[in-house]
Design a protein around this motif. Structure first.
Motif, mmCIF file in Angstrom:
data_model
loop_
_atom_site.group_PDB
_atom_site.id
_atom_site.type_symbol
_atom_site.label_atom_id
_atom_site.label_comp_id
_atom_site.label_asym_id
_atom_site.label_seq_id
_atom_site.Cartn_x
_atom_site.Cartn_y
_atom_site.Cartn_z
ATOM 1 N N PRO A 409 0.799 -1.236 0.000
ATOM 2 C CA PRO A 409 0.000 0.000 0.000
ATOM 3 C C PRO A 409 0.827 1.279 0.000
ATOM 4 O O PRO A 409 0.461 2.254 -0.661
ATOM 5 C CB PRO A 409 -0.847 -0.137 1.272
ATOM 6 N N LYS A 410 1.941 1.304 0.718
ATOM 7 C CA LYS A 410 2.759 2.517 0.778
ATOM 8 C C LYS A 410 3.284 2.873 -0.607
ATOM 9 O O LYS A 410 3.186 4.033 -1.042
ATOM 10 C CB LYS A 410 3.917 2.329 1.753
ATOM 11 N N ASN A 411 3.813 1.904 -1.305
ATOM 12 C CA ASN A 411 4.332 2.139 -2.646
ATOM 13 C C ASN A 411 3.222 2.569 -3.597
ATOM 14 O O ASN A 411 3.406 3.458 -4.438
ATOM 15 C CB ASN A 411 5.018 0.874 -3.167
ATOM 16 N N SER A 412 2.045 1.967 -3.454
ATOM 17 C CA SER A 412 0.918 2.320 -4.321
ATOM 18 C C SER A 412 0.477 3.757 -4.104
ATOM 19 O O SER A 412 0.172 4.475 -5.061
ATOM 20 C CB SER A 412 -0.257 1.369 -4.068
ATOM 21 N N VAL A 413 0.432 4.184 -2.842
ATOM 22 C CA VAL A 413 0.042 5.563 -2.549
ATOM 23 C C VAL A 413 1.055 6.536 -3.138
ATOM 24 O O VAL A 413 0.685 7.544 -3.755
ATOM 25 C CB VAL A 413 -0.092 5.773 -1.026
ATOM 26 N N GLN A 418 2.241 10.640 -7.249
ATOM 27 C CA GLN A 418 3.097 11.155 -8.319
ATOM 28 C C GLN A 418 2.285 11.382 -9.595
ATOM 29 O O GLN A 418 2.429 12.413 -10.268
ATOM 30 C CB GLN A 418 4.244 10.196 -8.585
ATOM 31 N N ARG A 419 1.433 10.439 -9.938
ATOM 32 C CA ARG A 419 0.630 10.576 -11.160
ATOM 33 C C ARG A 419 -0.407 11.679 -11.012
ATOM 34 O O ARG A 419 -0.674 12.434 -11.958
ATOM 35 C CB ARG A 419 -0.073 9.260 -11.492
ATOM 36 N N LEU A 420 -0.981 11.816 -9.847
ATOM 37 C CA LEU A 420 -1.965 12.865 -9.629
ATOM 38 C C LEU A 420 -1.334 14.248 -9.700
ATOM 39 O O LEU A 420 -1.954 15.223 -10.169
ATOM 40 C CB LEU A 420 -2.652 12.674 -8.270
ATOM 41 N N ALA A 421 -0.089 14.347 -9.230
ATOM 42 C CA ALA A 421 0.582 15.652 -9.164
ATOM 43 C C ALA A 421 1.116 16.113 -10.519
ATOM 44 O O ALA A 421 1.507 17.286 -10.662
ATOM 45 C CB ALA A 421 1.714 15.596 -8.156
#
Length: 424
Positions: A409-413, A418-421
C-alpha cells in the motif's frame, strides 16, 4: 482438525469431496434467502449465479458454516503475481491486514503484524474466534462489569435492612436466621449474558486445540452469569458506558457472531454461522486508510465534503459524498478518488477495459461540483492492470484509473500521488 472448503471470489461451489450435495442445497437456500428484497427494496445476494447455472462466490468474503457443520472459506481474489499460494496463507495475510481498516470491524480487529503472521496458518473461522477470545481475555483481566441488584432473602447473619414483618413470618421458629433486604453487586448484566450466549454458540464450532483451551478458561470466568432468555432484548438494553469501555471490541464481535452486525445484510436461518464481509467496502476503507497514512501533503476527507448538486424550493437536493477527497491548506479540493473493487483488463479497450460508464459519470459530476480538475478511479492491481489509464473528459477534466497493489500500500500511494501531481 477438519479443514475448511476454501474458494476465492467468483469461483463456483462444486462437489469435490469437500462439499456434499446437502451442502450445495444449503448454499442454494442461503442464496435464495439473501436475494430476497429487504424493507428498503434493496437486493444484495451473497452469491451469484453463472449462465451455466452454477452457484458462485460473489464479492462477499469471509467464512460461513452450513447446517451440516461444513466450514466454507471465501477469500478475496488478490493477485500475488507469480507467487505460489496453494495454502492460501499469503492471501489470508493480506486480507487480515485489510480488515484492520474496515469500519465495520475497526475496534474488534486490532491485529498486530505478529498476530497476523501467526494466524495465517489457521482456518479463517479460527482466526476470527481467536481474535474474539483474545479481546475477551483482556476484558476478563480488567474485570467483569457488575451492577447493584436488590435482594430479599433469609440469611444466617444480619445484612442490610431487616424486613421485620417477613422476618416474623419466615423465622418465627428459627431466631438464628434473619430475613433482610440488601443490595449486592452482580454480574447479571445484559452484556455479560450476551457474551455467555456467544461462548455457548461458538463451542461446537471450534476445532483448534488452543482456542478450545482458551474457551474453557473464559467460560469458567462467566460461570456466575446466567443464560440470556431473550438475546435481542438484551442487545437493545446493553450499554457500553464509561465504566465499560473495555467491553467495546468484545461487544462488536458479539454483535457479529449473534446478529451479523456490520457484515452483510444476510442473517438467514440456513447458515449456522456466517462472517461475510463486503469486499467493496473493505477495499474502499483500506485505500482510504492507506492514503491517510502514507501521504501528508494533503488533508484527507472520507465520504465528503458533503455538497448538493441542485437546489429545490430553497433547499439542497441530491447530496454528493466522494469516497476520498484530498484538500490543500486553504480547504480547496484538489483531488477526488473513488475506490472500486473490480478487475480491470488493460488488454480490452473495446470493452472500455471493464470500467463502468456510470462510474465515469459519477466522477465527472464530482469534478464539476467541487471544481476539481484531477479525478481518479482506484482499482486493485493485477497482472492485467498494472499501469495507469488516462482519460481526458470534457471541460478540462482529467480522469486517471490507478492500479492499487494491496500487498504494497505505501508504494501504491506514493506512485498514485506522483501521477496525480503531474501537470497540475
Amino acid at each position: 482438525m477438519r479443514l475448511p472448503h476454501t474458494i476465492r471470489e467468483h469461483e463456483p461451489f462444486e462437489t469435490d469431496g469437500e462439499l456434499s450435495e446437502e451442502d450445495l442445497r444449503s448454499l442454494e437456500d442461503i442464496w435464495r434467502e439473501s436475494a430476497t428484497p429487504g424493507t428498503d427494496g434493496a437486493v444484495s445476494p451473497v452469491f451469484s449465479r453463472r449462465r451455466d447455472g452454477k452457484l458462485t462466490a460473489s464479492n462477499y468474503v469471509g467464512v460461513l458454516t452450513t447446517p451440516h457443520q461444513t466450514v466454507i472459506e471465501i477469500l478475496p481474489k488478490i493477485d500475488l503475481g507469480d507467487q505460489d499460494d496453494t495454502k492460501h496463507e499469503e492471501t489470508k495475510t493480506h486480507f487480515l491486514k485489510m480488515l484492520r481498516s474496515y469500519r465495520g470491524l475497526r475496534r474488534a480487529a486490532q491485529l498486530p503484524e505478529s498476530s497476523i503472521q501467526e494466524m495465517k496458518r489457521f482456518p479463517m473461522l479460527e482466526v476470527f474466534i481467536r481474535q474474539f477470545l483474545g479481546n475477551l481475555q483482556l476484558l476478563v483481566r480488567g474485570g467483569l462489569a457488575r451492577r447493584y441488584v436488590s435482594l430479599e432473602e433469609t440469611l444466617p447473619y444480619l445484612r442490610g435492612r431487616l424486613q421485620f414483618r417477613e422476618h416474623i413470618r419466615n423465622n418465627v421458629t428459627n431466631q438464628a436466621r434473619f430475613f433482610v433486604a440488601h443490595d449486592e453487586l452482580s454480574v447479571d448484566r445484559p452484556a455479560n449474558r450476551l457474551i455467555q450466549k456467544a461462548l455457548t454458540m461458538l463451542k461446537p464450532q471450534i476445532q483448534s486445540g488452543e482456542n478450545r483451551q482458551l474457551l474453557r478458561e473464559l467460560t469458567a470466568a462467566f460461570a456466575d452469569v446466567p443464560q440470556t432468555e431473550n438475546p435481542y432484548s438484551d442487545w437493545r438494553k446493553h450499554r457500553v458506558d464509561r465504566s465499560m469501555r473495555h467491553y467495546g471490541p468484545v461487544m462488536q464481535w458479539v454483535g457479529m457472531f449473534l446478529f451479523r452486525h456490520g457484515l452483510t445484510t444476510f442473517a438467514g436461518r440456513h447458515a449456522n454461522l456466517s462472517l461475510l464481509f463486503p469486499m467493496e467496502k473493505v477495499f474502499e476503507d483500506f485505500v482510504t486508510h492507506s492514503f491517510l497514512r502514507h501521504q501528508d501533503e494533503f488533508k484527507l476527507a472520507r465520504q465528503g465534503p458533503e455538497r448538493y448538486l441542485a437546489m429545490h424550493n430553497g433547499k439542497g437536493a441530491f447530496k454528493t459524498k466522494p469516497d476520498i477527497s484530498l484538500t490543500d491548506g486553504s480547504g480547496r479540493v484538489v483531488f477526488i478518488l473513488d475506490a472500486k473493487w473490480k478487475e480491470i483488463d488493460a488488454s480490452k479497450p473495446e470493452n472500455n477495459y471493464g470500467i463502468a460508464q456510470s462510474d465515469l459519470y459519477q466522477l465527472y459530476a464530482y469534478g464539476k461540483r467541487y471544481k476539481c480538475r484531477k479525478l481518479a478511479l482506484v482499482y486493485p492491481q493485477t497482472r492485467k492492470f498494472n499501469a495507469p489509464l488516462t482519460y481526458r473528459l470534457v471541460s478540462e477534466l482529467t480522469l486517471l484509473c490507478l492500479p492499487f497493489d494491496v500487498t504494497s500500500p505505501k508504494n501504491s500511494v506514493q506512485q498514485s500521488m506522483q501521477r496525480l501531481a503531474e501537470n497540475i
